[in-house]
Write an enzyme that holds these catalytic residues in place. Structure first.
Site, PDB file in Angstrom:
ATOM      1  N   HIS A 266       0.818  -1.209   0.000  1.00  0.00           N
ATOM      2  CA  HIS A 266       0.000   0.000   0.000  1.00  0.00           C
ATOM      3  C   HIS A 266       0.851   1.259   0.000  1.00  0.00           C
ATOM      4  O   HIS A 266       0.476   2.276  -0.595  1.00  0.00           O
ATOM      5  CB  HIS A 266      -0.955  -0.010   1.188  1.00  0.00           C
ATOM      6  N   HIS A 396      -4.183  -5.395 -11.029  1.00  0.00           N
ATOM      7  CA  HIS A 396      -2.844  -4.985 -10.598  1.00  0.00           C
ATOM      8  C   HIS A 396      -1.781  -5.325 -11.648  1.00  0.00           C
ATOM      9  O   HIS A 396      -0.932  -4.490 -11.979  1.00  0.00           O
ATOM     10  CB  HIS A 396      -2.477  -5.650  -9.267  1.00  0.00           C
TER      11      HIS A 396
END
Length: 425
Positions: A266, A396
């Site tokens: 993150h 992703h």
């Protein structure tokens, strides 16, 4: 060679990889392979999309209602095939239209408004209204608008109203978290993950519409989560907060969306998003680019496994591995962050890490036999299915392949509107 095995040697001679025609063609080939893997197998004739096993075959339904579709999967697929449309992939339009229809007819709660987290063929299997899921509805609507889908404006207006009326906490400058179907609150938990993805979606909505209120909301979230809290934590991104936005270091959540401790992936994702936010704001807020660099350099220092490579999934607050498995998406986000930072800063460390992370992905995460990427590896770098099953995500990996091909001043959809350079064809 350095003494630290976590920075094992990679060649850094010559121009950046992202400037080399052969590397750019390789990236585009990887992207098209991922889209091909997901395009045909995931299409569910009953609506929405199937989750896929390791070979790209749909998982069987667990009951009479058909397979459960979670909203982040539906919306991410719409977003990814909007990207595919901009790349010129035949059949991408069908995927976008199919997903948009399912979002409006099945995920959307016609009685109370908002969007259910999980649904099957006939009912809501998980009727909660989550900020995380609504952020991806905004992203899907924005991407659909970029490619001209006729229902994009309807979806964009609806989810924007829900976000502003139900989720947005103007005093904090960020989103609240989750509600029951009737909008009764489900606790006072506050999370950075939903706010991070809302930042991504708000920037996409700003690009698609030109409406500056979206950009202001994104800047507000970044100021709280990164400018205040990550800075106070030495450029570690706190994941969990109390209702008054105090860091909750003791929170123990689920390993998929709310893991305990800190999550290196993150921090890398934020690093990339902050570069985009800095660019979209005409580079007026210098703290954004400074924070992007600090997050990236701190994370590769503490999050990269020194023995085998790859990013640990989570760390404790002493920077020790908490969940030591290596997931695919932190590497994908590290690739994107290294690419955009290398495009705006000549510091060779960004290019070095860009090459190192791609090397790890090539050697360990990409499934060269069946297609797609392995979602998780154990500490010996063997594929395992502990948190994720099959091939759970296109989003992703696809973005890791395409971000390096485009300017760092916006999203992939914005970058692809003008087409790729002829040398990438």
């Amino acid at each position: 060679m350095t003494d630290d095995a976590s920075t094992q040697w990679v060649g850094t001679a010559g121009p950046r990889f992202a400037q080399r025609p052969a590397h750019r063609r390789w990236l585009l080939g990887q992207a098209m392979g991922l889209l091909d893997f997901f395009q045909h197998g995931s299409f569910n004739p009953a609506g929405g999309f199937f989750p896929l096993d390791d070979r790209g075959i749909p998982f069987p339904a667990a009951g009479a209602g058909g397979v459960v579709r979670q909203i982040h999967d539906t919306t991410r697929t719409v977003h990814c095939f909007a990207i595919a449309h901009l790349l010129g992939l035949p059949g991408a339009d069908r995927m976008i239209d199919h997903g948009m229809e399912f979002l409006w007819r099945r995920h959307r709660d016609g009685a109370h408004g908002g969007y259910f987290w999980g649904v099957n063929d006939g009912t809501a299997t998980d009727p909660k209204k989550q900020a995380y899921g609504h952020a991806f509805v905004l992203l899907a609507a924005s991407s659909a608008k970029v490619v001209g889908h006729p229902d994009a404006d309807r979806l964009l207006a609806d989810v924007t109203e829900i976000l502003r009326a139900r989720f947005w906490d103007a005093a904090a400058g960020a989103t609240t978290e989750e509600y029951a179907a009737d909008w009764s609150p489900l606790g006072d938990y506050r999370g950075q993950n939903s706010n991070m993805h809302l930042t991504e979606a708000l920037m996409a909505a700003y690009e698609a519409t030109g409406e500056k209120s979206y950009l202001k909301m994104a800047e507000s979230i970044a100021a709280l989560i990164i400018g205040r809290h990550a800075r106070e934590q030495g450029w570690r991104v706190a994941e969990h907060f109390t209702g008054d936005w105090q860091v909750d270091r003791d929170y123990q959540g689920d390993p998929t969306f709310r893991p305990a401790g800190t999550t290196p992936g993150h921090a890398l994702e934020w690093s990339r998003l902050l570069v985009q936010l800095w660019e979209l704001g005409d580079r007026k807020h210098d703290w954004l680019i400074d924070a992007a660099k600090s997050l990236f350099l701190k994370t590769v220092e503490i999050g990269w496994a020194p023995d085998t490579g790859g990013f640990y999934y989570t760390l404790d607050w002493q920077d020790r591995p908490a969940r030591s498995d290596r997931f695919w998406w932190p590497c994908a986000e590290g690739i994107g962050a290294g690419a955009v930072l290398g495009a705006v800063d000549p510091d060779p460390r960004y290019e070095e890490w860009y090459r190192r992370i791609w090397g790890f992905a090539m050697n360990h995460l990409i499934d060269h036999r069946n297609g797609g990427w392995f979602p998780e590896l154990d500490s010996a770098l063997k594929p395992v299915n502990r948190v994720f099953q099959g091939k759970p995500d296109l989003y992703h990996a696809l973005q890791a392949c395409l971000i390096p091909l485009l300017p760092p001043d916006g999203s992939i959809t914005r970058g692809l509107l003008g087409g790729l350079p002829a040398t990438d064809a």
